[in-house]
Design an enzyme around this catalytic site. Structure first.
Site: not given
Length: 371
Positions: A104, A108, A133, A282
């Protein structure tokens, strides 16, 4: 209008870049996916003014596919640009693995060399980012990102596996990557030598990352918020939330109910107090107590009422009439007994912030009628 070609537009980084570019009126995005075929890529290369080159292969069935998807495809891209005499800038996402002896990383590196040659022959600006990463939303879990896998599995109640807990991860957050890429698109990239970089990265070991993510589901039960002053924790928590199952976005709060209304704690923070929701029926009055050190802020968001104060050493009563017609924050200082009365005919809702989380062992709350 600037036309920007994005190869690998459907990938993790591609999705984030495309979604950002589409928010900017000055840009037209040319999205390229492998399934479109090379003719579409060739046409895009005729008209683009800038290229984000993200397309590549990182999990092939054979190592040969690394070079086919990374180096060869890069060569095809630059040949199309060269054929069109298009010397527009090209930004390429390489990897820190170019320094390692694996298929890999070497594929690249080969792609980098092809782009360097293109830079020389075409006088084209080439921006090569050797990214560590990358983590963040839309990253594919159980693929090649430990953070994505941990977030997905923990969010779905699944186990995670850590082979080497002490392994240090070099990480960069996707939004920091996008911020850098948008700057690079305007000629403001960060560069050292002939390699560009994202200035903000993090180093954490796998066990630390896993422990942080494992703590995130507990935030719903203890009402905490992970430490947002820690940039890494903040970004990791945002990432975790993006992996929640779509039927699990909500969670219930405990409502302390009686005939006067209800009270619910909402958020507890680290060092910044807590938020609560107070519902008052109320013509009902709540409160009639004071604090030594605790202080609060009241905000009526539904209905109308009267907030009353009295210094515990004085008979003078101070009144504020509040309603949802004008949002007004009322500070509740220490040493003043205080109450809030619903003067309307419908339930009144009050947002309360207290400077400290409630501690039943030291409530710092003392009964004293205001009026």
């Amino acid at each position: 209008m600037m036309k920007i070609l994005v190869t690998g537009a459907g990938g993790f980084i591609g999705k984030n870049v495309v979604s950002t570019l589409k928010t900017i009126d000055e840009y037209e995005v040319l999205e390229y996916h492998f399934c479109m075929g090379l003719e579409k890529l060739e046409n895009f290369c005729k008209e683009c003014d800038f290229v984000f080159h993200f397309a590549g292969v990182n999990r092939p069935e054979s190592t040969d596919e690394f070079f086919e998807g990374n180096a060869h495809f890069t060569e095809v891209l630059v040949n199309y640009l060269k054929a069109q005499k298009n010397n527009c800038p090209v930004l390429f996402t390489s990897s820190i693995q170019v320094e390692l002896d694996n298929a890999y990383g070497q594929s690249k590196l080969a792609a980098e060399n092809i782009l360097r040659q293109h830079e020389t022959t075409m006088c084209a600006k080439v921006l090569i980012y050797r990214l560590p990463n990358v983590f963040g939303k839309w990253c594919r879990p159980n693929y090649n990102s430990a953070v994505a896998t941990f977030c997905h599995n923990i969010a779905h109640g699944l186990d995670i596996q850590i082979n080497d807990p002490s392994r240090e991860m070099h990480l960069v957050y996707i939004d920091d990557v996008i911020q850098e890429f948008m700057a690079a698109c305007c000629g403001k990239e960060h560069k050292e030598g002939n390699v560009c970089f994202v200035p903000l990265t993090y180093r954490r070991n796998l066990q630390e990352i896993a422990n942080l993510i494992k703590s995130f589901p507990q935030c719903r039960s203890n009402l905490s918020i992970p430490n947002q002053s820690d940039e890494f924790v903040k970004k990791l928590y945002s990432t975790y939330l993006s992996y929640l199952p779509e039927d699990s976005f909500s969670y219930e709060l405990l409502m302390h109910k009686d005939n006067r209304g209800s009270f619910s704690e909402f958020i507890r923070t680290i060092g910044q107090g807590q938020f609560s929701v107070n519902i008052v029926k109320p013509h009902i009055t709540k409160g009639n107590h004071w604090h030594h050190s605790k202080h609060e802020k009241f905000l009526v968001i539904v209905g109308k009422g009267a907030i009353r104060f009295r210094n515990i050493f004085s008979e003078k009563v101070i009144e504020y009439f509040v309603s949802d017609e004008k949002f007004e924050v009322i500070d509740i200082p220490p040493g003043y007994t205080h109450s809030i009365e619903n003067t309307g005919e419908t339930d009144m809702a009050v947002i309360i912030w207290a400077n400290e989380n409630f501690d039943p062992k030291n409530p710092d709350t003392y009964f004293m009628v205001v009026k």
